[in-house]
Write an enzyme that holds these catalytic residues in place. Structure first.
Site, PDB file in Angstrom:
ATOM      1  N   TYR A  33       1.301  -1.246   0.144  1.00 60.65           N
ATOM      2  CA  TYR A  33      -0.051   0.528  -0.008  1.00 60.65           C
ATOM      3  C   TYR A  33       0.758   1.277  -0.212  1.00 60.65           C
ATOM      4  O   TYR A  33       2.378   1.598   0.242  1.00 60.65           O
ATOM      5  CB  TYR A  33      -1.292  -0.449   1.304  1.00 60.65           C
ATOM      6  N   LEU A 206      10.944   1.128   7.593  1.00 58.30           N
ATOM      7  CA  LEU A 206      10.257   1.678   5.863  1.00 58.30           C
ATOM      8  C   LEU A 206      10.835   2.874   5.459  1.00 58.30           C
ATOM      9  O   LEU A 206      10.933   3.669   6.257  1.00 58.30           O
ATOM     10  CB  LEU A 206       8.939   1.596   6.095  1.00 58.30           C
TER      11      LEU A 206
HETATM   12  N1  PDD Z   1       2.647   5.472   7.229  1.00 60.17           N
HETATM   13  N2  PDD Z   1       6.958   4.133   8.899  1.00 60.17           N
HETATM   14  C1  PDD Z   1       5.897   3.236   9.187  1.00 60.17           C
HETATM   15  C2  PDD Z   1       6.241   2.021   9.448  1.00 60.17           C
HETATM   16  C3  PDD Z   1       5.088   3.518   8.177  1.00 60.17           C
HETATM   17  O1  PDD Z   1       3.944   3.024   8.080  1.00 60.17           O
HETATM   18  C4  PDD Z   1       4.986   5.317   7.212  1.00 60.17           C
HETATM   19  C5  PDD Z   1       3.895   5.829   6.630  1.00 60.17           C
HETATM   20  C6  PDD Z   1       6.400   5.678   7.730  1.00 60.17           C
HETATM   21  C7  PDD Z   1       6.403   6.933   7.455  1.00 60.17           C
HETATM   22  O2  PDD Z   1       6.881   7.227   5.746  1.00 60.17           O
HETATM   23  P1  PDD Z   1       6.043   8.013   5.079  1.00 60.17           P
HETATM   24  O3  PDD Z   1       6.907   9.796   5.459  1.00 60.17           O
HETATM   25  O4  PDD Z   1       5.960   7.347   3.216  1.00 60.17           O
HETATM   26  O5  PDD Z   1       4.836   8.169   5.079  1.00 60.17           O
HETATM   27  C8  PDD Z   1       6.864   5.172   8.291  1.00 60.17           C
HETATM   28  C9  PDD Z   1       1.377   5.466   6.497  1.00 60.17           C
HETATM   29  C10 PDD Z   1       1.714   7.168   6.155  1.00 60.17           C
HETATM   30  C11 PDD Z   1       0.174   4.879   7.101  1.00 60.17           C
HETATM   31  O6  PDD Z   1       0.065   3.721   7.113  1.00 60.17           O
HETATM   32  O7  PDD Z   1      -0.649   5.007   6.957  1.00 60.17           O
END
Ligand code: PDD
Length: 286
Positions: A33, A206
């Site tokens: 996703y 991530l």
């Molecule tokens: N989550 N680490 C994890 C485990 C995450 O699920 C997310 C993002 C991030 C931050 O990544 P980014 O800056 O690319 O959004 C780090 C999304 C927002 C979610 O699951 O809703």
């Protein structure tokens, strides 16, 4: 008016947006996703999200059913149809629905499932942007390939539920005495001598798109950055702490497990990076 979702080629009312119970996303969490922010009707840092999507599906040998260009068109169309000014676009691609429950990949004629929906959220003016959030710590019980943005999020569901029950805004996950990341965010601290520290990318976390942008923006401004793991003790001794993600941009962490970080208020550097990020987001939105 009912929100519109996208399901495998069609824009449909949310209540009619359905996939099979045999979908491998449902049966095995065999899917990937992405979540991208929307500001003033435009997608934020979407090229970065699409690049990570491409990488994630590649890591699990899943072919996207549409090109990245087409996926962005669909995202934009959905934002438009739902008149989203400020919010999020969620997209998920799974290995599709086979004729039964077989762990082994389906044959080639099974098409991957692609779904998207939007939600409204005023990220820039969220009250927590002013007040900061509290976090709790939990053991990181996830699998070993956290660099893949998989829909297998049970560990994060439990972590964030524990945080919610403790009236905290996020859970920081801990492994081998070090912070890996937040339940759905990347973690940062600012040391007493003004070094911004965030864990290096690898299989343990991530690779956050917001993290990547913030690191680059900080480097461009000659701010000192170190990409390395840090402990909760180090975070509690730090001047500031903050988290980043597409759904909250840059947000101060003002306490960890009930203990204050710094003076217990959002710090100057956090506020500055937040402003810098919001400017970048607006300037590069598509
Ligand atoms: N989550 N680490 C994890 C485990 C995450 O699920 C997310 C993002 C991030 C931050 O990544 P980014 O800056 O690319 O959004 C780090 C999304 C927002 C979610 O699951 O809703």
């Amino acid at each position: 008016m009912e929100p519109i979702a996208y399901v495998n080629g069609a824009f449909v009312p949310l209540s009619e947006a359905k996939v099979s119970i045999l979908d491998r996303g449902f049966l095995f969490a065999d899917g990937i996703y992405e979540v991208a922010a929307v500001l003033d009707g435009k997608l934020i840092d979407n090229a970065s999200h699409l690049a990570r999507l491409q990488r994630s599906v590649g890591e699990i040998t899943l072919a996207l059913p549409e090109s990245l260009e087409r996926i962005q068109e669909i995202q934009k169309e959905l934002v438009k149809r739902n008149s989203v000014a400020n919010g999020l676009v969620y997209l998920e691609v799974t290995r599709g629905a086979d004729s039964g429950r077989d762990f082994v990949f389906p044959k080639n004629d099974v098409k991957p499932t692609l779904v998207m929906f939007t939600s409204e959220k005023d990220i820039v003016n969220a009250p927590s942007a002013r007040t900061g959030i509290s976090v709790i710590t939990v053991p990181d019980i996830r699998w070993a390939r956290r660099d893949i943005k998989s829909v297998a999020l049970l560990a994060q569901v439990l972590a964030k539920q524990a945080a919610a029950e403790a009236k905290a805004g996020e859970a920081w996950m801990i492994e081998d005495g070090k912070v890996t990341e937040g339940g759905s965010s990347s973690c940062f601290i600012l040391t007493q001598d003004d070094v911004i520290v965030t864990r290096q990318n690898g299989n343990e976390i991530l690779p956050g798109c917001t993290r990547k942008a913030v690191v680059k923006l900080a480097e461009e401004r000659q701010l000192r950055i170190e990409e390395r793991a840090f402990s909760v003790e180090e975070a509690l001794a730090a001047k500031e702490a903050f988290i980043t993600s597409a759904s909250l941009f840059v947000q101060a962490v003002v306490s960890i497990d009930g203990k204050k970080v710094g003076d217990g208020k959002p710090g100057l550097m956090t506020n500055r990076l937040r402003e810098i990020y919001v400017d970048f987001a607006r300037a590069t939105a598509v």
